[in-house]
Write an enzyme that holds these catalytic residues in place. Sequence first.
Site, PDB file in Angstrom:
ATOM      1  N   ASN A  95       0.834  -1.201   0.000  1.00 34.30           N
ATOM      2  CA  ASN A  95       0.000   0.000   0.000  1.00 34.30           C
ATOM      3  C   ASN A  95       0.870   1.251   0.000  1.00 34.30           C
ATOM      4  O   ASN A  95       1.948   1.291   0.600  1.00 34.30           O
ATOM      5  CB  ASN A  95      -1.009   0.008   1.157  1.00 34.30           C
ATOM      6  CG  ASN A  95      -0.400  -0.096   2.527  1.00 34.30           C
ATOM      7  OD1 ASN A  95       0.660  -0.702   2.722  1.00 34.30           O
ATOM      8  ND2 ASN A  95      -1.050   0.489   3.522  1.00 34.30           N
ATOM      9  N   ILE A  96       0.401   2.248  -0.741  1.00 31.60           N
ATOM     10  CA  ILE A  96       1.137   3.507  -0.903  1.00 31.60           C
ATOM     11  C   ILE A  96       0.179   4.655  -0.597  1.00 31.60           C
ATOM     12  O   ILE A  96      -0.832   4.825  -1.299  1.00 31.60           O
ATOM     13  CB  ILE A  96       1.693   3.632  -2.340  1.00 31.60           C
ATOM     14  CG1 ILE A  96       2.589   2.426  -2.662  1.00 31.60           C
ATOM     15  CG2 ILE A  96       2.470   4.946  -2.493  1.00 31.60           C
ATOM     16  CD1 ILE A  96       3.020   2.345  -4.121  1.00 31.60           C
ATOM     17  N   GLU A  97       0.480   5.389   0.462  1.00 30.61           N
ATOM     18  CA  GLU A  97      -0.399   6.477   0.885  1.00 30.61           C
ATOM     19  C   GLU A  97       0.149   7.822   0.422  1.00 30.61           C
ATOM     20  O   GLU A  97       1.269   7.916  -0.094  1.00 30.61           O
ATOM     21  CB  GLU A  97      -0.548   6.433   2.420  1.00 30.61           C
ATOM     22  CG  GLU A  97      -1.154   5.106   2.872  1.00 30.61           C
ATOM     23  CD  GLU A  97      -1.406   5.010   4.370  1.00 30.61           C
ATOM     24  OE1 GLU A  97      -0.875   5.836   5.143  1.00 30.61           O
ATOM     25  OE2 GLU A  97      -2.144   4.082   4.757  1.00 30.61           O
ATOM     26  N   CYS A 103      -4.168   0.682  -2.572  1.00 30.43           N
ATOM     27  CA  CYS A 103      -3.999  -0.553  -1.794  1.00 30.43           C
ATOM     28  C   CYS A 103      -2.943  -1.458  -2.434  1.00 30.43           C
ATOM     29  O   CYS A 103      -2.707  -1.418  -3.651  1.00 30.43           O
ATOM     30  CB  CYS A 103      -5.311  -1.332  -1.747  1.00 30.43           C
ATOM     31  SG  CYS A 103      -6.609  -0.561  -0.796  1.00 30.43           S
ATOM     32  N   GLU A 117      -3.085  -4.595  -3.096  1.00 28.13           N
ATOM     33  CA  GLU A 117      -3.641  -5.514  -4.098  1.00 28.13           C
ATOM     34  C   GLU A 117      -3.690  -4.852  -5.466  1.00 28.13           C
ATOM     35  O   GLU A 117      -3.355  -5.444  -6.489  1.00 28.13           O
ATOM     36  CB  GLU A 117      -5.070  -5.937  -3.705  1.00 28.13           C
ATOM     37  CG  GLU A 117      -5.173  -6.707  -2.415  1.00 28.13           C
ATOM     38  CD  GLU A 117      -5.378  -5.812  -1.194  1.00 28.13           C
ATOM     39  OE1 GLU A 117      -4.784  -4.708  -1.126  1.00 28.13           O
ATOM     40  OE2 GLU A 117      -6.129  -6.230  -0.307  1.00 28.13           O
ATOM     41  N   CYS A 150     -10.349  -4.717   0.377  1.00 25.10           N
ATOM     42  CA  CYS A 150     -11.445  -3.741   0.428  1.00 25.10           C
ATOM     43  C   CYS A 150     -12.365  -3.908  -0.789  1.00 25.10           C
ATOM     44  O   CYS A 150     -12.032  -4.611  -1.763  1.00 25.10           O
ATOM     45  CB  CYS A 150     -10.892  -2.318   0.498  1.00 25.10           C
ATOM     46  SG  CYS A 150     -10.318  -1.692  -1.093  1.00 25.10           S
ATOM     47  N   CYS A 157     -10.864  -2.983  -4.250  1.00 23.48           N
ATOM     48  CA  CYS A 157      -9.946  -3.996  -4.793  1.00 23.48           C
ATOM     49  C   CYS A 157     -10.713  -5.206  -5.299  1.00 23.48           C
ATOM     50  O   CYS A 157     -10.361  -5.783  -6.330  1.00 23.48           O
ATOM     51  CB  CYS A 157      -8.920  -4.407  -3.741  1.00 23.48           C
ATOM     52  SG  CYS A 157      -7.697  -3.118  -3.428  1.00 23.48           S
TER      53      CYS A 157
HETATM   54  N1  THU Z   1      -5.212  -1.327   2.520  1.00 25.81           N
HETATM   55  C1  THU Z   1      -4.645  -2.169   1.608  1.00 25.81           C
HETATM   56  O1  THU Z   1      -3.573  -1.900   1.065  1.00 25.81           O
HETATM   57  N2  THU Z   1      -5.295  -3.320   1.320  1.00 25.81           N
HETATM   58  C2  THU Z   1      -6.421  -3.756   1.938  1.00 25.81           C
HETATM   59  O2  THU Z   1      -6.903  -4.821   1.635  1.00 25.81           O
HETATM   60  C3  THU Z   1      -7.055  -2.931   2.972  1.00 25.81           C
HETATM   61  C4  THU Z   1      -6.486  -1.580   3.152  1.00 25.81           C
HETATM   62  C5  THU Z   1      -4.481  -0.109   2.899  1.00 25.81           C
HETATM   63  C6  THU Z   1      -5.044   1.196   2.438  1.00 25.81           C
HETATM   64  C7  THU Z   1      -4.455   2.146   3.471  1.00 25.81           C
HETATM   65  O3  THU Z   1      -3.135   2.492   3.083  1.00 25.81           O
HETATM   66  C8  THU Z   1      -4.361   1.310   4.730  1.00 25.81           C
HETATM   67  O4  THU Z   1      -4.414  -0.033   4.312  1.00 25.81           O
HETATM   68  C9  THU Z   1      -5.459   1.574   5.741  1.00 25.81           C
HETATM   69  O5  THU Z   1      -6.709   1.575   5.152  1.00 25.81           O
END
Ligand code: THU
Length: 129
Positions: free
Chosen positions: A41-43, A52, A54, A88, A91
């Site tokens: 995941n990259i914010e 996300c 995935e 989520c 995804c």
């Molecule tokens: N996130 C994912 O990368 N995959 C998931 O299946 C659920 C959520 C990430 C998004 C965000 O960076 C962090 O988790 C919290 O929501």
Amino acid sequence: MNLKVLKKAELARENSYSPYSKFRVGAALLLANGDIFTGCNIEASSYSMTCCAERVALFKAISEGNNEFKAIAIVGGFDDINKPCMPCGACRQVMAEFCPPDFKIILKNNDGFEEYTLSELLPKGFLLK
Ligand code: THU
């Protein structure tokens, strides 16, 4: 094979850029030809720009011309990575676009892993085609 892709997902999680949520996720996407693409995941400061793990893995693979996907392993959490990290809704929708209904979703848990199919996690999903 499940354990191998889970290990790759765990390694990919180390690259997670998640300074805002501190929720770190790694994913490993298994292709029909046996190749594996990973993602984390990259914010961003503007939170909604987040992607996300995935979708990072899927978009990496698709952008390189791949379109036959067998399974994805997901490892995520704050500290406890043995609690299953369910993908989520966004995804799941992207998986439905590119993956077959029997696409496997493998989640790390306390006992090792648990496994679902895409059609179990997104029954009656929306598709234009
Ligand atoms: N996130 C994912 O990368 N995959 C998931 O299946 C659920 C959520 C990430 C998004 C965000 O960076 C962090 O988790 C919290 O929501």
